[in-house]
Design an enzyme around this catalytic site. Structure first.
Site, PDB file in Angstrom:
ATOM      1  N   GLU A 508     -41.992   8.504 -46.295  1.00  0.00           N
ATOM      2  CA  GLU A 508     -41.571   9.793 -46.844  1.00  0.00           C
ATOM      3  C   GLU A 508     -41.843  10.925 -45.856  1.00  0.00           C
ATOM      4  O   GLU A 508     -41.087  11.897 -45.785  1.00  0.00           O
ATOM      5  CB  GLU A 508     -42.250  10.065 -48.191  1.00  0.00           C
ATOM      6  CG  GLU A 508     -41.925   9.039 -49.277  1.00  0.00           C
ATOM      7  CD  GLU A 508     -40.439   8.790 -49.471  1.00  0.00           C
ATOM      8  OE1 GLU A 508     -39.624   9.681 -49.166  1.00  0.00           O
ATOM      9  OE2 GLU A 508     -40.087   7.667 -49.906  1.00  0.00           O
ATOM     10  N   HIS A 511     -38.916  11.164 -43.527  1.00  0.00           N
ATOM     11  CA  HIS A 511     -37.867  12.035 -44.069  1.00  0.00           C
ATOM     12  C   HIS A 511     -38.276  13.491 -43.866  1.00  0.00           C
ATOM     13  O   HIS A 511     -37.460  14.351 -43.532  1.00  0.00           O
ATOM     14  CB  HIS A 511     -37.695  11.805 -45.572  1.00  0.00           C
ATOM     15  CG  HIS A 511     -36.962  10.546 -45.943  1.00  0.00           C
ATOM     16  ND1 HIS A 511     -35.730  10.230 -45.454  1.00  0.00           N
ATOM     17  CD2 HIS A 511     -37.298   9.544 -46.799  1.00  0.00           C
ATOM     18  CE1 HIS A 511     -35.332   9.077 -45.990  1.00  0.00           C
ATOM     19  NE2 HIS A 511     -36.262   8.641 -46.809  1.00  0.00           N
TER      20      HIS A 511
HETATM   21 ZN   LIG Z   1     -36.354   6.841 -47.866  1.00  0.00          ZN
END
Ligand SMILES: [Zn+2]
Length: 722
Positions: A508, A511
């Site tokens: 995450e 991202h």
């Molecule tokens: Zn992802």
């Protein structure tokens, strides 16, 4: 593959629907709802937040503020779009394309926050607002894409684009906007638009049918027994759960509900072979009983109808339409990629199958390996060779330590970032932490929130999204958040997480970096606003640092004693990544091939028989294997018939190729260095969707992406790695 998702939030022209939706609400400029009329300066969304980075003023936002702001935002966006379309001046890049980029700021501001809190901190009032506003938001998309005058202006700028002396990013934006309109059907005649709308309505109904049939079929497909000897091998916890499931259904005995995949978790431990076969059959045939819940007729028509839609828009099949704005660009590229993986995957699976057969024979089983045996025996292999004792590992993964000395550390070594806790920024829940991210040159880069602990009012899984997106045009810096569902420790206790959770944090945050490093002019092309077959690349790439030795040595320390993780334990962690990968890659490939075969059907093809179609599709791609069935059969493939992943399931594998390939480049060029990190940031992460992604990637790598590193990472055919 992590169970993670990236949710897109922004209600900006180029990020919304690529199909004409059947909006049920007519939105006319000038017509203000009562909610929108009540929107005024006392609403915290009225003006951009005055907090640092325009962070959401959660200390001022009340549940009752959202609905008026959303409705006012929709109304204002409609007005803005209409004003652009009605502009008497000749269309220019500035008065059309840039004007669209500047429109919708209010709705983007409120939806960024609304999506964040409804995903991670839902309550009844917010749920009501979400239900009420969903059709209005869909209608907003129609109001933009169905606006013929607006499309005329976009077309004009598109035709003249090479004479306008645009920046490369400006040129990309014009081409991107034009393509999104065309893919949505803007070029259709009124008659064809009406046909498309009809097909859309039929598709929506069939999709709803599929979902409800599959839900019922899956529920009915559960294995039930009153004979506890049939369940020998299940743990006490599994038995208790099975008894509870039976109670919930008001039936005696035990019930094992079906999961959405072909293989079921209990097949790993059930010792009774007849039970295993019965459960497997229940799963395999769940939606093919010829009753009211049989999905086969529904999916056959869905596939045909999607091909017909594609033909209207001007594409030879549905996949060609859906891949036109993806990195792969066309189904041939995706198919070629998958075909290349098949030999290594199936050869490895065959080898794993031989090992299992040997184990069956050694235990005097006296039968030939079948799919319902695979996980039972491979689990024995795993326990003997790869087993990780979670309790042994967890003390080395204390959450805050992993965050600071793992996740942040890798970002510092690669990109020079530093992180400062900001307790002065308001949050929507006390579990949320906020950090200011400071760039290598000392300048503020972004604000980053993490909300890691499980709550009852939070969606499952883990995801990244943004409250505010980066744009030089709008003068905004990124405000990013990561959400997960890790078990919350008792007060005063450390949060000791699994290696899977550690990987999720890196994922995450990957991202997050994609969003934080965004350095683009136009919001539509910024950060994570990239196609599906690219968006998981930066996140999966960042996962690699979780097990990179220099990073592991820096964070994997016993929370009590500070002792580093013993090297045999970290070696086991790495080795576990290659367990059973022949099987796992093959079952995913089979599903991805099924998806692509269904969605490359010709619009003129007759209605297919799903039984014969499925076998033929898998035989054609060399994936019709006795012991390794597809991860999802066509009749229960929710991703492609119900969840918007049609012609998109390959993208999981595609992004995996990219992340392994990119990581190999780092290893070949000195590993975790600032020079490597800065180059990757500048040539890949900063660019969002401002460049042709295939070209951008090849420019950075110096070559086309290759599958060798992916096969190596999964422990398949290492000799083929480049
Ligand atoms: Zn992802």
């Amino acid at each position: 593959m992590k169970k993670t998702q990236l949710r897109t939030t922004r209600i900006l022209l180029s990020q919304i629907a690529t199909t004409l939706t059947a909006g049920v609400i007519a939105l006319a400029p000038g017509a203000l709802s009562a909610q929108a009329a009540a929107f005024g300066p006392s609403n915290p969304f009225y003006a951009p937040s005055s907090l640092p980075f325009q962070a959401p003023p959660f200390d001022k936002i009340k549940d009752s503020d959202y609905q008026p702001a959303i409705e006012a935002g929709i109304a204002r966006n409609i007005q803005e779009i209409q004003a652009i379309a009605d502009n008497p001046a000749a269309p220019t890049f500035g008065n059309t394309i840039v004007a669209m980029e500047k429109s919708g700021q209010l709705i983007a501001r409120v939806m960024g926050v609304f999506n964040g809190v409804t995903g991670a901190n839902m309550d009844d009032e917010l749920q009501k607002v979400q239900d009420a506003e969903a059709p209005r938001l869909a209608a907003l998309q129609d109001a933009i894409y169905l606006n013929a005058k607006l499309f005329q202006r976009v077309s004009k700028v598109y035709e003249e684009r090479h004479t306008l002396h645009l920046s490369p990013e400006g040129l990309r934006l014009v081409e991107y906007d034009y393509q999104e309109f065309v893919l949505a059907g803007a070029k259709l005649s009124d008659a064809d638009k009406a046909t498309l709308k009809k097909l859309n309505e039929e598709e929506a109904n069939l999709t709803t049918d599929f979902i409800s049939k599959l839900l019922a079929a899956t529920k009915n497909g559960a294995y039930a027994t009153q004979d506890n000897s049939a369940l020998a091998g299940l743990s006490d916890a599994q038995m208790a759960a099975a008894a509870l499931a039976a109670k919930g259904r008001k039936v005696p005995g035990w019930v094992l509900p079906l999961q959405n995949t072909t293989q079921q978790p209990e097949l790993r431990s059930l010792t009774d072979r007849a039970t295993r076969k019965a459960i497997f059959d229940d799963s395999w045939n769940r939606a093919e009983h010829g009753d009211a819940n049989d999905t086969r007729a529904t999916i056959a028509r869905l596939a045909q109808l999607r091909a017909q839609k594609a033909k209207l828009i001007g594409y030879p099949n549905y996949a060609a339409w859906k891949l036109a704005d993806q990195m792969a660009k066309d189904p041939q590229t995706a198919l070629k990629f998958m075909d290349a993986l098949v030999p290594a995957a199936t050869a490895k699976a065959a080898g794993e199958g031989r090992d299992i057969q040997a184990l069956i024979d050694a235990q005097k089983g006296g039968f030939t390996l079948q799919p319902w045996d695979w996980n039972f025996y491979s689990e024995q292999v795993r326990k003997a060779k790869y087993d990780l004792d979670e309790d042994q590992v967890r003390p080395y993964f204390e959450l805050n330590n992993v965050l600071h000395n793992g996740v942040f550390y890798a970002a510092h070594e690669l990109y020079g970032l530093t992180f400062k806790r900001r307790t002065d920024i308001p949050v929507y829940n006390p579990d949320v932490q906020v950090y200011e991210v400071i760039d290598a040159d000392g300048k503020p880069l972004a604000l980053w929130y993490c909300d890691y602990f499980k709550r009852d009012n939070k969606n499952g899984g883990a995801w990244m999204d943004e409250f505010v997106g980066q744009s030089r045009l709008l003068g905004t810096l990124p405000v990013i958040y990561n959400v997960a569902n890790f078990a919350k420790p008792a007060p005063g206790e450390p949060a000791l997480i699994s290696f899977d959770d550690v990987t999720t944090m890196f994922h995450e945050f990957g991202h997050g970096l994609h969003g934080m490093f965004a350095d683009t002019e136009y919001p539509s092309l910024s950060g994570t606003s990239v196609p599906r077959d690219f968006v998981e690349f930066p996140s999966q790439f960042n996962e690699h640092w979780a097990s990179y030795p220099a990073v592991v040595n820096h964070y994997a320390k016993n929370w009590k004693t500070g002792a580093p993780m013993p090297s045999e334990l970290s070696a086991k962690l790495r080795k576990a990544a290659t367990f059973n990968q022949g099987y796992e890659l093959t079952e995913i490939l089979a599903a991805a091939e099924l998806d692509m075969q269904w969605h490359t059907l010709s619009p003129d093809a007759p209605l297919q028989n799903p039984d014969t179609f499925e076998v033929a599709a898998l035989e054609r791609t060399h994936l019709w294997l006795t012991a390794v069935p597809t991860r999802y059969r066509s009749s229960y493939f929710m991703h492609i018939w119900g969840n918007g992943y049609a012609a998109g399931y390959y993208s999981y594998l595609w992004c995996e190729m990219l992340d392994d390939d990119a990581f190999q480049w780092f290893l070949d060029h000195g590993g975790m260095t600032r020079a490597n990190g800065d180059r990757f940031r500048r040539m890949v992460l900063a660019n969002g969707n401002t460049k042709d992604l295939a070209k951008m990637y090849a420019d950075w790598l110096g070559a086309e992406p290759a599958i060798g590193p992916m096969l190596k990472a999964r422990g398949l055919a290492p000799e083929t790695a480049k």
